[in-house]
Enzyme design. Structure first.
Site, PDB file in Angstrom:
ATOM      1  N   ASP A  87     -52.021  21.188  34.425  1.00  0.00           N
ATOM      2  CA  ASP A  87     -50.679  21.407  35.529  1.00  0.00           C
ATOM      3  C   ASP A  87     -51.088  20.762  36.839  1.00  0.00           C
ATOM      4  OD1 ASP A  87     -48.172  23.540  35.300  1.00  0.00           O
ATOM      5  OD2 ASP A  87     -48.599  22.538  37.241  1.00  0.00           O
ATOM      6  N   PHE A  96     -42.453  28.082  34.832  1.00  0.00           N
ATOM      7  CA  PHE A  96     -41.790  29.247  34.204  1.00  0.00           C
ATOM      8  C   PHE A  96     -41.995  29.494  32.481  1.00  0.00           C
ATOM      9  CE2 PHE A  96     -37.207  30.253  32.556  1.00  0.00           C
ATOM     10  CZ  PHE A  96     -37.351  31.687  32.416  1.00  0.00           C
ATOM     11  N   ALA A 125     -44.563  20.024  30.900  1.00  0.00           N
ATOM     12  CA  ALA A 125     -44.494  19.435  32.294  1.00  0.00           C
ATOM     13  C   ALA A 125     -43.404  18.913  32.382  1.00  0.00           C
ATOM     14  CB  ALA A 125     -45.708  18.925  32.563  1.00  0.00           C
ATOM     15  N   LYS A 167     -34.791  13.473  30.402  1.00  0.00           N
ATOM     16  CA  LYS A 167     -35.248  14.267  29.500  1.00  0.00           C
ATOM     17  C   LYS A 167     -34.683  13.264  28.095  1.00  0.00           C
ATOM     18  CE  LYS A 167     -37.014  17.788  29.146  1.00  0.00           C
ATOM     19  NZ  LYS A 167     -38.459  17.986  29.227  1.00  0.00           N
ATOM     20  N   PRO A 196     -24.253  31.714  46.265  1.00  0.00           N
ATOM     21  CA  PRO A 196     -23.465  30.395  46.327  1.00  0.00           C
ATOM     22  C   PRO A 196     -22.939  30.047  44.857  1.00  0.00           C
ATOM     23  CG  PRO A 196     -26.027  29.825  46.239  1.00  0.00           C
ATOM     24  CD  PRO A 196     -25.587  31.298  46.394  1.00  0.00           C
ATOM     25  N   SER A 244     -37.685  20.008  36.663  1.00  0.00           N
ATOM     26  CA  SER A 244     -36.820  20.762  35.783  1.00  0.00           C
ATOM     27  C   SER A 244     -35.471  21.081  36.442  1.00  0.00           C
ATOM     28  CB  SER A 244     -37.507  22.057  35.108  1.00  0.00           C
ATOM     29  OG  SER A 244     -37.748  22.914  36.317  1.00  0.00           O
ATOM     30  N   TYR A 288     -31.478  14.439  35.754  1.00  0.00           N
ATOM     31  CA  TYR A 288     -32.478  15.232  34.960  1.00  0.00           C
ATOM     32  C   TYR A 288     -32.245  15.011  33.504  1.00  0.00           C
ATOM     33  CZ  TYR A 288     -34.092  19.453  32.421  1.00  0.00           C
ATOM     34  OH  TYR A 288     -34.633  20.115  31.712  1.00  0.00           O
ATOM     35  N   THR A 298     -34.503  19.844  26.226  1.00  0.00           N
ATOM     36  CA  THR A 298     -33.268  20.636  26.559  1.00  0.00           C
ATOM     37  C   THR A 298     -32.002  20.264  25.848  1.00  0.00           C
ATOM     38  OG1 THR A 298     -31.938  20.980  28.590  1.00  0.00           O
ATOM     39  CG2 THR A 298     -33.210  18.980  28.522  1.00  0.00           C
ATOM     40  N   ASP A 299     -31.162  21.255  25.767  1.00  0.00           N
ATOM     41  CA  ASP A 299     -29.666  20.921  25.153  1.00  0.00           C
ATOM     42  C   ASP A 299     -29.063  19.975  26.104  1.00  0.00           C
ATOM     43  OD1 ASP A 299     -29.395  22.848  27.408  1.00  0.00           O
ATOM     44  OD2 ASP A 299     -28.049  24.164  26.215  1.00  0.00           O
ATOM     45  N   GLU A 300     -29.335  19.862  27.390  1.00  0.00           N
ATOM     46  CA  GLU A 300     -28.549  19.018  28.239  1.00  0.00           C
ATOM     47  C   GLU A 300     -28.734  17.671  27.963  1.00  0.00           C
ATOM     48  OE1 GLU A 300     -28.992  19.669  32.644  1.00  0.00           O
ATOM     49  OE2 GLU A 300     -29.140  21.843  32.295  1.00  0.00           O
TER      50      GLU A 300
HETATM   51  P1  NAD Z   1     -40.742  24.502  35.859  1.00  0.00           P
HETATM   52  O1  NAD Z   1     -40.172  23.630  36.780  1.00  0.00           O
HETATM   53  O2  NAD Z   1     -40.649  25.915  35.953  1.00  0.00           O
HETATM   54  O3  NAD Z   1     -42.252  24.223  35.585  1.00  0.00           O
HETATM   55  C1  NAD Z   1     -42.754  22.876  35.454  1.00  0.00           C
HETATM   56  C2  NAD Z   1     -44.112  23.092  35.576  1.00  0.00           C
HETATM   57  O4  NAD Z   1     -44.749  21.507  35.191  1.00  0.00           O
HETATM   58  C3  NAD Z   1     -44.819  23.424  36.949  1.00  0.00           C
HETATM   59  O5  NAD Z   1     -45.655  23.919  36.482  1.00  0.00           O
HETATM   60  C4  NAD Z   1     -45.400  21.853  37.438  1.00  0.00           C
HETATM   61  O6  NAD Z   1     -46.333  22.229  38.346  1.00  0.00           O
HETATM   62  C5  NAD Z   1     -45.582  21.199  36.336  1.00  0.00           C
HETATM   63  N1  NAD Z   1     -45.511  19.792  36.504  1.00  0.00           N
HETATM   64  C6  NAD Z   1     -44.496  19.045  37.035  1.00  0.00           C
HETATM   65  N2  NAD Z   1     -44.846  17.735  36.983  1.00  0.00           N
HETATM   66  C7  NAD Z   1     -45.953  17.575  36.534  1.00  0.00           C
HETATM   67  C8  NAD Z   1     -47.028  16.559  36.352  1.00  0.00           C
HETATM   68  N3  NAD Z   1     -46.491  15.299  36.887  1.00  0.00           N
HETATM   69  N4  NAD Z   1     -48.133  16.757  35.912  1.00  0.00           N
HETATM   70  C9  NAD Z   1     -48.462  17.938  35.245  1.00  0.00           C
HETATM   71  N5  NAD Z   1     -47.629  19.107  35.512  1.00  0.00           N
HETATM   72  C10 NAD Z   1     -46.550  18.803  36.377  1.00  0.00           C
HETATM   73  O7  NAD Z   1     -39.966  24.146  34.645  1.00  0.00           O
HETATM   74  P2  NAD Z   1     -39.495  25.045  33.188  1.00  0.00           P
HETATM   75  O8  NAD Z   1     -38.086  25.718  33.675  1.00  0.00           O
HETATM   76  O9  NAD Z   1     -40.667  26.018  32.694  1.00  0.00           O
HETATM   77  O10 NAD Z   1     -39.450  24.214  32.192  1.00  0.00           O
HETATM   78  C11 NAD Z   1     -40.439  23.465  31.246  1.00  0.00           C
HETATM   79  C12 NAD Z   1     -39.736  22.509  30.270  1.00  0.00           C
HETATM   80  O11 NAD Z   1     -38.884  23.326  29.492  1.00  0.00           O
HETATM   81  C13 NAD Z   1     -39.324  21.521  30.989  1.00  0.00           C
HETATM   82  O12 NAD Z   1     -39.778  20.136  30.216  1.00  0.00           O
HETATM   83  C14 NAD Z   1     -37.812  21.494  30.819  1.00  0.00           C
HETATM   84  O13 NAD Z   1     -37.232  20.450  30.932  1.00  0.00           O
HETATM   85  C15 NAD Z   1     -37.785  22.422  29.507  1.00  0.00           C
HETATM   86  N6  NAD Z   1     -36.550  23.315  29.276  1.00  0.00           N
HETATM   87  C16 NAD Z   1     -36.204  24.143  30.456  1.00  0.00           C
HETATM   88  C17 NAD Z   1     -35.121  25.137  30.211  1.00  0.00           C
HETATM   89  C18 NAD Z   1     -34.854  26.016  31.100  1.00  0.00           C
HETATM   90  O14 NAD Z   1     -33.929  26.530  30.969  1.00  0.00           O
HETATM   91  N7  NAD Z   1     -35.691  26.342  32.281  1.00  0.00           N
HETATM   92  C19 NAD Z   1     -34.456  24.968  28.956  1.00  0.00           C
HETATM   93  C20 NAD Z   1     -34.819  24.176  27.880  1.00  0.00           C
HETATM   94  C21 NAD Z   1     -35.920  23.164  28.165  1.00  0.00           C
HETATM   95  O1  DAU Z   2     -29.899  24.012  29.574  1.00  0.00           O
HETATM   96  C1  DAU Z   2     -31.051  23.982  29.957  1.00  0.00           C
HETATM   97  C2  DAU Z   2     -31.465  23.689  31.191  1.00  0.00           C
HETATM   98  O2  DAU Z   2     -30.857  24.957  31.890  1.00  0.00           O
HETATM   99  C3  DAU Z   2     -32.870  23.276  31.456  1.00  0.00           C
HETATM  100  O3  DAU Z   2     -33.081  22.080  30.812  1.00  0.00           O
HETATM  101  C4  DAU Z   2     -33.085  23.073  33.243  1.00  0.00           C
HETATM  102  O4  DAU Z   2     -34.447  22.951  33.302  1.00  0.00           O
HETATM  103  C5  DAU Z   2     -32.529  24.130  33.723  1.00  0.00           C
HETATM  104  O5  DAU Z   2     -32.670  24.115  35.279  1.00  0.00           O
HETATM  105  C6  DAU Z   2     -31.232  24.606  33.501  1.00  0.00           C
HETATM  106  O6  DAU Z   2     -30.206  24.013  33.844  1.00  0.00           O
HETATM  107  P1  DAU Z   2     -28.923  24.426  34.591  1.00  0.00           P
HETATM  108  O7  DAU Z   2     -28.156  23.215  35.665  1.00  0.00           O
HETATM  109  O8  DAU Z   2     -28.060  24.809  33.675  1.00  0.00           O
HETATM  110  O9  DAU Z   2     -29.254  25.930  35.440  1.00  0.00           O
HETATM  111  P2  DAU Z   2     -29.207  26.327  36.887  1.00  0.00           P
HETATM  112  O10 DAU Z   2     -29.860  27.800  36.976  1.00  0.00           O
HETATM  113  O11 DAU Z   2     -29.537  25.443  38.129  1.00  0.00           O
HETATM  114  O12 DAU Z   2     -27.662  26.467  36.954  1.00  0.00           O
HETATM  115  C7  DAU Z   2     -26.958  27.633  36.112  1.00  0.00           C
HETATM  116  C8  DAU Z   2     -25.476  27.525  36.357  1.00  0.00           C
HETATM  117  O13 DAU Z   2     -25.382  28.130  37.560  1.00  0.00           O
HETATM  118  C9  DAU Z   2     -24.991  26.020  36.518  1.00  0.00           C
HETATM  119  O14 DAU Z   2     -23.663  25.707  35.981  1.00  0.00           O
HETATM  120  C10 DAU Z   2     -24.929  25.776  37.894  1.00  0.00           C
HETATM  121  C11 DAU Z   2     -24.648  27.104  38.453  1.00  0.00           C
HETATM  122  N1  DAU Z   2     -25.254  27.541  39.832  1.00  0.00           N
HETATM  123  C12 DAU Z   2     -26.468  27.306  39.899  1.00  0.00           C
HETATM  124  C13 DAU Z   2     -27.364  27.512  41.298  1.00  0.00           C
HETATM  125  C14 DAU Z   2     -28.638  27.251  41.492  1.00  0.00           C
HETATM  126  C15 DAU Z   2     -24.357  27.970  40.895  1.00  0.00           C
HETATM  127  O15 DAU Z   2     -23.144  28.360  40.720  1.00  0.00           O
HETATM  128  N2  DAU Z   2     -25.172  28.337  42.006  1.00  0.00           N
HETATM  129  C16 DAU Z   2     -26.322  28.050  42.309  1.00  0.00           C
HETATM  130  O16 DAU Z   2     -27.029  28.196  43.356  1.00  0.00           O
END
Ligand code: NAD
Ligand code: DAU
Length: 356
Positions: A34, A12, A84, A166, A217, A87, A162, A136-138
């Site tokens: 990737d 993403f 990578a 991280k 959900p 996530s 998770y 991530t902020d988590e």
């Molecule tokens: P995502 O799950 O959409 O994508 C992860 C990508 O990494 C995929 O393309 C997957 O194929 C690749 N990957 C996984 N394991 C691998 C491996 N062993 N070797 C090579 N490639 C591999 O994740 P995202 O939501 O795009 O998040 C990207 C990064 O940003 C992560 O490090 C995540 O912790 C961080 N992040 C995400 C969010 C969020 O809201 N999504 C917020 C803050 C930080």
């Molecule tokens: O804060 C950054 C993080 O945000 C990233 O590091 C993670 O990779 C990313 O997945 C995301 O984590 P969250 O757990 O916050 O995201 P998610 O979309 O899974 O859930 C957002 C909120 O919605 C959380 O409070 C859980 C809730 N939720 C999620 C799902 C999938 C629901 O209530 N129902 C659902 O089906």
């Protein structure tokens, strides 16, 4: 820096970062490494692959250090942007080992490969190099008091497998900076939303379910709070930090945009119903309260003042505009969604790149 290795570029956020770098820096060579796990989807980058001669895809695993060593040497990598990861929090609750493997061991392998190459004669030393780790902020845990925010000096307190993985990877990145002089920088971002997010995450999952009249959900009472940032604004922040961030520093990224889940879900329902031509209130009945996520963090809220004051970054999009744009994108790109939910794209890429 000219030869940039971006890991996780088919995911993403990674796909938006790859697009921005390929388009804004035509004199860079951009290598997207990737593994194409379930979350990796080259369809996210088909416009880039056809329009940008400086884009190169490498299928591989960040845990495979021999492969990493060859990539650094063959392409004379001088900058890394490491995204990578596994996530999804819910998956980490089911299978924590996969998160330790990729997020911790994979990050160590990447750090080690960078260190070996940059300290070799061919690599030319650490000067001018950059290892940028996307986190991530988590890692900061869960906020309870309203009006409190995560700042760069907030103590780490990860609560899920998770976020523990991280946090651990962040510590290893800092340890390589401190111990071996690796030129590292880290950013910790809040929740991203926008096109191309895998539909296991709240926003794309719920948009797709509204479209198909399926239950939404809501975990627990729906009162958990997340701080949402448009994914392209995260990619812009990554560009800023990669080029102008100071070595060894951490930058928080967020748009001061907190939403209770249930309020966000109501906005999504209202907007999606309008765009689909449904009468107001049509999809309200889809809201279904379900068992809470184990250890569900209550609230995240990022203070990104340092990034703003030091490097001048700020979000470009207001949330109301961003969420409508995002919902429209998922509704207009039903084929992208169908390919994922039907599993068709996995079969296609398995045929192209071998078994995963
Ligand atoms: P995502 O799950 O959409 O994508 C992860 C990508 O990494 C995929 O393309 C997957 O194929 C690749 N990957 C996984 N394991 C691998 C491996 N062993 N070797 C090579 N490639 C591999 O994740 P995202 O939501 O795009 O998040 C990207 C990064 O940003 C992560 O490090 C995540 O912790 C961080 N992040 C995400 C969010 C969020 O809201 N999504 C917020 C803050 C930080
Ligand atoms: O804060 C950054 C993080 O945000 C990233 O590091 C993670 O990779 C990313 O997945 C995301 O984590 P969250 O757990 O916050 O995201 P998610 O979309 O899974 O859930 C957002 C909120 O919605 C959380 O409070 C859980 C809730 N939720 C999620 C799902 C999938 C629901 O209530 N129902 C659902 O089906």
């Amino acid at each position: 820096m000219r030869n940039i290795l971006i890991t996780g570029g088919a995911g993403f956020i990674g796909s938006h970062v790859v697009r921005l770098f390929c388009k804004n820096y035509p004199d860079y060579q951009v290598y997207n490494l990737d593994k194409l796990t379930y979350a990796g989807n080259l369809e996210n980058l088909k416009d880039v692959a056809s329009a940008c001669p400086n884009y190169h895809f490498i299928k591989g695993d960040i845990c495979d250090i021999d492969h990493l060593r060859r990539i650094f040497a063959d392409h004379r990598i001088d900058g890394v942007i490491h995204l990578a990861a596994e996530s999804h929090v819910d998956r980490s609750i089911k299978d924590p080992f996969a998160f330790a493997q990729t997020n911790v061991l994979g990050t160590i392998a990447l750090l080690q490969a960078a260190r070996e190459y940059w300290s070799s004669e061919a690599g030319g030393g650490m000067a001018g190099k950059r290892f940028y780790h996307i986190s991530t902020d988590e890692v900061y845990g869960s906020l309870h008091d309203p009006g409190t925010f995560f700042v760069e000096t907030t103590a780490y307190d990860p609560q899920s497998p998770y976020s523990a993985s991280k946090a651990s990877s962040d510590h290893f990145v800092r340890a390589f900076g401190n111990t071996y002089g690796l030129p590292i920088v880290i950013s910790n971002c809040s929740n991203n939303y926008g096109p191309n997010q895998f539909p296991e995450k709240l926003i794309p999952l719920f948009i797709n379910n509204i479209r198909h009249g399926k239950p939404l959900p809501v975990y627990g009472t729906g009162e958990n709070v997340r701080d949402w940032l448009y994914v392209v604004d995260h990619a812009r922040a990554i560009d800023t930090i990669f080029h102008r961030g100071r070595d060894g520093e951490t930058y928080n990224i967020g748009g001061f945009n907190e939403w209770r889940n249930i309020d966000l879900i109501k906005v999504m329902i209202r907007t999606a119903d309008r765009l689909l031509g449904n009468p107001e209130g049509h999809s309200d009945g889809l809201i279904t309260y379900v068992q809470d996520r184990a250890g569900h963090d209550k609230r995240y809220a990022i203070d990104s003042t340092k990034l703003h004051e030091e490097l001048g970054w700020e979000p470009s999009l207001q949330f109301e505009e961003g969420i409508e744009k995002t919902i429209r994108w998922y509704l207009d790109n039903q084929e992208w969604m169908d390919n994922i939910t039907s599993g068709a794209y996995e079969k296609y890429y398995a045929e192209m790149y071998g078994n995963r």
